[in-house]
Design an enzyme around this catalytic site. Structure first.
Site, PDB file in Angstrom:
ATOM      1  N   PHE A   1       0.861  -1.183   0.000  1.00  0.00           N
ATOM      2  CA  PHE A   1       0.000   0.000   0.000  1.00  0.00           C
ATOM      3  C   PHE A   1       0.897   1.232   0.000  1.00  0.00           C
ATOM      4  O   PHE A   1       1.714   1.417   0.889  1.00  0.00           O
ATOM      5  CB  PHE A   1      -0.872  -0.057   1.263  1.00  0.00           C
ATOM      6  CG  PHE A   1      -1.970   0.972   1.353  1.00  0.00           C
ATOM      7  CD1 PHE A   1      -3.295   0.615   1.071  1.00  0.00           C
ATOM      8  CD2 PHE A   1      -1.713   2.277   1.738  1.00  0.00           C
ATOM      9  CE1 PHE A   1      -4.333   1.552   1.180  1.00  0.00           C
ATOM     10  CE2 PHE A   1      -2.736   3.222   1.843  1.00  0.00           C
ATOM     11  CZ  PHE A   1      -4.050   2.851   1.566  1.00  0.00           C
TER      12      PHE A   1
ATOM     13  N   GLY B   1      -2.506   4.528  -1.527  1.00  0.00           N
ATOM     14  CA  GLY B   1      -3.861   3.984  -1.487  1.00  0.00           C
ATOM     15  C   GLY B   1      -4.826   4.650  -2.442  1.00  0.00           C
ATOM     16  O   GLY B   1      -6.039   4.664  -2.221  1.00  0.00           O
TER      17      GLY B   1
ATOM     18  N   SER C   1      -5.407   3.732  -5.564  1.00  0.00           N
ATOM     19  CA  SER C   1      -5.837   2.834  -6.647  1.00  0.00           C
ATOM     20  C   SER C   1      -7.307   3.040  -6.995  1.00  0.00           C
ATOM     21  O   SER C   1      -8.147   3.189  -6.109  1.00  0.00           O
ATOM     22  CB  SER C   1      -5.624   1.375  -6.239  1.00  0.00           C
ATOM     23  OG  SER C   1      -6.232   0.511  -7.189  1.00  0.00           O
TER      24      SER C   1
ATOM     25  N   ILE D   1       8.703  -2.815  -3.912  1.00  0.00           N
ATOM     26  CA  ILE D   1       9.720  -1.875  -4.379  1.00  0.00           C
ATOM     27  C   ILE D   1      10.072  -0.934  -3.231  1.00  0.00           C
ATOM     28  O   ILE D   1       9.247  -0.134  -2.798  1.00  0.00           O
ATOM     29  CB  ILE D   1       9.204  -1.082  -5.597  1.00  0.00           C
ATOM     30  CG1 ILE D   1       8.871  -2.059  -6.737  1.00  0.00           C
ATOM     31  CG2 ILE D   1      10.230  -0.047  -6.043  1.00  0.00           C
ATOM     32  CD1 ILE D   1       8.094  -1.433  -7.887  1.00  0.00           C
TER      33      ILE D   1
ATOM     34  N   ARG E   1     -15.816  14.697  -7.197  1.00  0.00           N
ATOM     35  CA  ARG E   1     -16.352  13.350  -7.392  1.00  0.00           C
ATOM     36  C   ARG E   1     -17.010  12.847  -6.109  1.00  0.00           C
ATOM     37  O   ARG E   1     -18.142  12.319  -6.121  1.00  0.00           O
ATOM     38  CB  ARG E   1     -15.193  12.419  -7.820  1.00  0.00           C
ATOM     39  CG  ARG E   1     -15.569  11.037  -8.279  1.00  0.00           C
ATOM     40  CD  ARG E   1     -15.506   9.977  -7.185  1.00  0.00           C
ATOM     41  NE  ARG E   1     -14.419  10.043  -6.247  1.00  0.00           N
ATOM     42  CZ  ARG E   1     -13.322   9.278  -6.264  1.00  0.00           C
ATOM     43  NH1 ARG E   1     -13.170   8.385  -7.223  1.00  0.00           N
ATOM     44  NH2 ARG E   1     -12.401   9.391  -5.317  1.00  0.00           N
TER      45      ARG E   1
ATOM     46  N   TYR F   1      -9.410   9.640 -22.353  1.00  0.00           N
ATOM     47  CA  TYR F   1      -9.802   9.512 -20.947  1.00  0.00           C
ATOM     48  C   TYR F   1     -11.263   9.921 -20.867  1.00  0.00           C
ATOM     49  O   TYR F   1     -11.624  11.043 -21.222  1.00  0.00           O
ATOM     50  CB  TYR F   1      -8.910  10.448 -20.126  1.00  0.00           C
ATOM     51  CG  TYR F   1      -9.031  10.345 -18.626  1.00  0.00           C
ATOM     52  CD1 TYR F   1      -8.131   9.576 -17.895  1.00  0.00           C
ATOM     53  CD2 TYR F   1     -10.009  11.038 -17.933  1.00  0.00           C
ATOM     54  CE1 TYR F   1      -8.201   9.509 -16.514  1.00  0.00           C
ATOM     55  CE2 TYR F   1     -10.092  10.969 -16.547  1.00  0.00           C
ATOM     56  CZ  TYR F   1      -9.187  10.207 -15.840  1.00  0.00           C
ATOM     57  OH  TYR F   1      -9.265  10.146 -14.479  1.00  0.00           O
TER      58      TYR F   1
END
Lengths: 526, 526
Positions: free
Chosen positions: A132, A135, A137, A268, A384, A446
């Site tokens: 994570f 966060g 995503s 990573i 949003r 997009y």
């Protein structure tokens, strides 16, 4: 995205249910204003979902050994904040307090050795570990869906720029470093990574690498893939450190195996990245195109010219109306060039000339449009969340396709999603399109969707829209994702996109590196 | 590298022992002239090894089924021509008729299905298959060293440009297409792949992909890796076809697994490549630098400026003397810009300005130098063969390193190789350096070595020089190869460069795709 990133972060609180900073969520007044703006286009039910209250969570089902336990938190707020990413469907679920299977623990390693310790324990105990970063995503990349206990591995403790090589223009950046923090560290050197995804403030360098993030620059080396010089990755099979060189032809690129591996092949921990001097020369323009097809041809000409604009953002008429207050039915193209070394006015002039040849008209009043898009861009996820509270189904999806395929793909996507978005209100969904990136061989369109929702059915409505979009994109030769990654939500289409022998190779590599299968199970390789 | 590539190829014969066209090998007169040029620098023994006579070969030890046998040739000339690549050590061995283990058969598939048939039989029979494009490997990439019977898979029958998408600027190119043939096919469309490795005339598109070839352009998208849109690869586990899109963030890049796989993970039968309009605007300059260190700093400034020259070829003093007849002890920098869309004079002027700031002096008479380098470049391997016949040990090797590492690396390589090259003649080897490519974070130095040989000991002398070079490069942080690939000769250093977990992953991928282990055994994964 300002110099106060680090200082502010210490004082401000991240939202556990919505985007970004808790104090930047739209308040009731702002939501009411938003409702007035939206109501001409979409029917609203007049309700405003309240900001949710943190629900009670079941007790953690995991009890790691002391050394690992010392790295973990198990409070409800931390667990809830790590349960999902920040897609629309995540925010809607959190608004309702739906937390079916939050992580049992959230581990915060401070060193590489801590990461090794967590993975050692997890591999032995068979505990799924979901790396994570910030966060952010939007594809279910950090949400374990296996049902059993799991651990979220928050990497933001591995933070900071460890070394700067001013001669070679490269920096060693730890994986958990947030965008503003790494820019703050590079600024005193006159350098920048110049990688600004929309999530910049709230996502991390390691997250960008794991998901192959696209920065907001339209052309040139905009993907994080191209900015990486070397990687360091902790895998259950050992630590991988690649050689720090500008280029190599020694076998398949090791870094490219971990770039896009989304936490399935290792964690990573740090990487050397190519950095640049900060731009000093800038030039920009905005153009109006009465016909969208002309605008697309103009952008293709610019993309194939070798001019490499920093911004080449084409807004279709609906996007121009909703996003840039240009309600004249025309398309808008925002063009910008920048350089740290030399003036770019001639480049801009040539790009405008190419656009004029396709009936593009430079706009006098456009400087504002061109300058303000970035603010709108980074603020969009807060809007949003406000729309979600108003009951609107609102989400984005993206792809990339060849220029030859674009016209049919665009028409089909808009038609299919608008149709799939006819909910019981009878209103079709609004679908807008902009180009975020352009390449000589094709654009990265997009799309943003706004549909009338129904309380309680939002996730189902969105999932149906997404299925329609994904199917049409795949049928028209687009990639299922240009920069949103695969996560769990894109798996059905990813399975169709990737060559089957590559799936075999990836599965074999996964088994070699993560024999216990504990690294982000359910992502990429279901 | 002219428009007559295809026509000429039908009439001309490739050398079975040396570089390129048989009729372009230096004749005795040219060798005598070369000897006079070289003798001031290196002692010669006065002999000239004769052009070799094709030796008798043992009978093939393989008897494939009829369908596969119909694709095969077993004549001595074909087998000899496929026994080695075209490194110095290959040419020296062929000059002496050393053909210890030539391929038993050479298969010439005409279709993808032919490739499938060959691999099916080979996997079942356990026969090593070495994919062979133009056979120009300089690292033992096409030479099976396992001792037993083997098959060379010559892919030049899979030739031609199958499709051109002018809108998206992309072309579907079959793997076995030679450079001149693919340029001939693109020219009528006004397009070019613009990828010109030194081996351009004699190497193939598929070979470039399998070895991650570098074109001769100094900056920008010069590696074939960046020009690939999609690949089609026949593996023993099935056919892999990647999606043709300008970019994708869907998991680790499938294409990047096969790019650089050197025939170990499958046979690349075709690929979509990004093509461009042919350049129309050009500008070039040559500059003199009295101090090499100044020249290096100037090149770094240009590389970090974002100007992206097509050519940025820095010759150190010895390279300038031997390669550009500039015997004044100064370094030379060849700069060139080109574009299909817009004038590039301003870009050149800015680059020259950056060079002047580092004491670079533009040369009046330099236009010739700048224009002629390409001819010298493609003709160099013929000279190499002539030198080999004269008994000179002559070879090149290359690397890439960061700017911060370059100065020490350069000094150490020159010293170590010159010392290792002190053969019984007492003369140190001459070591020259030029930059073939430059990146914002470092250069790709390319070294040429000339050492006094001893008849019969040339391979051993070269191997000792190469060991010295490889060890020093690795010790100073350079990659073992920037564009010559790994093959068999770079394995010792490749093993040190690649991260061990990546070796595990690659081995696992290999086992999944080629369970019988028949694809180019001994390369990448010994």
């Amino acid at each position: 995205m300002n110099g106060d990133g680090t200082r502010a972060a210490a004082e401000r609180e991240r939202s556990w249910w919505g985007w970004g900073w808790a104090d930047q969520a739209l308040d009731e007044q702002a939501c009411a204003k938003l409702a007035r703006r939206v109501s001409p286009f979409l029917p609203l039910d007049g309700d405003l979902a309240p900001v949710p209250v943190l629900p009670e969570l079941p007790a953690p089902r995991l009890a790691p050994p002391t050394a690992v336990a010392a790295l973990c938190r198990a409070d409800a707020r931390t667990r809830a904040a790590h349960a999902y990413g920040r897609a629309y469907r995540d925010v809607v679920r959190l608004l309702r307090g739906v937390l079916d299977n939050p992580p049992d623990l959230v581990a915060y390693p401070r060193t590489e050795q801590d990461v090794v310790a967590v993975l050692d324990w997890a591999a032995g105990a068979g505990v799924p570990v979901v790396p994570f970063g910030g966060g952010t995503s939007v594809v279910g990349g950090v949400e374990y869906r296996g049902g059993g206990p799991w651990l979220s591995l928050d990497l933001t403790g591995l933070s900071g720029v460890a070394e700067v090589d001013e001669v070679s223009r490269a920096a060693l950046i730890r994986g958990g470093t947030f965008g503003p923090d790494l820019e703050d560290a590079l600024r005193p050197h006159g350098l920048t990574l110049r990688h600004f995804p929309q999530s910049f403030e709230f996502s991390t360098f390691g997250g960008w690498l794991a998901t192959r993030a696209g920065g907001h620059y339209a052309t040139g080396y905009t993907h994080i893939d191209d900015l990486v010089e070397a990687l360091r990755v902790v895998t259950p099979a050992g630590i991988a450190q690649s050689l720090r060189v500008p280029a190599s032809g020694a076998g398949p690129s090791p870094d490219r195996l971990w770039l896009g591996s989304e936490g399935t092949l290792g964690v990573i921990t740090e990487g050397w990245a190519r950095v640049q001097r900060r731009p000093e020369f800038r030039a920009g323009a905005a153009l109006r195109f009465d016909a969208y097809a002309d605008a697309v041809q103009a952008v293709r000409a610019v993309a194939q010219s070798g001019l490499r604009p920093a911004n080449c953002r084409l807004l279709d008429p609906l996007e121009a109306m909703l996003g840039a207050a240009a309600a004249d039915g025309a398309s808008r193209l925002l063009l910008a060039f920048e350089s740290a070394d030399h003036p770019v006015d001639a480049l801009l002039a040539r790009a405008v000339e190419l656009c004029r040849a396709h009936r593009g008209v430079p706009e006098e009043a456009a400087a504002g449009t061109a300058g303000q898009w970035r603010e709108t861009f980074v603020g969009a996820p807060y809007l949003r969340d406000g729309l979600a509270r108003l009951g609107v189904v609102v989400e984005t999806f993206e792809t990339a396709c060849t220029w030859a395929a674009f016209e049919a793909l665009h028409a089909a996507v808009v038609a299919a999603v608008a149709t799939a978005g006819v909910t019981e209100t009878g209103h079709p969904a609004l679908v807008t399109c902009r180009f975020t990136h352009v390449y000589p061989d094709g654009p990265a369109p997009y799309f943003t969707v706004y549909a009338a929702g129904r309380r309680g059915a939002e996730v189902a409505i969105w999932d149906a829209l997404k299925r329609a979009a994904g199917d049409v994109i795949a049928a028209h030769g687009g990639t299922i994702t240009h920069h949103h990654a695969v996560g769990r939500d894109h798996l059905p289409w990813y399975a169709g996109q990737r060559p089957e022998p590559f799936a075999l190779a990836l599965r074999a590599a996964k088994t070699a590196l993560d024999p216990a299968g504990v690294l982000n199970p359910g992502v990429l390789l279901p």
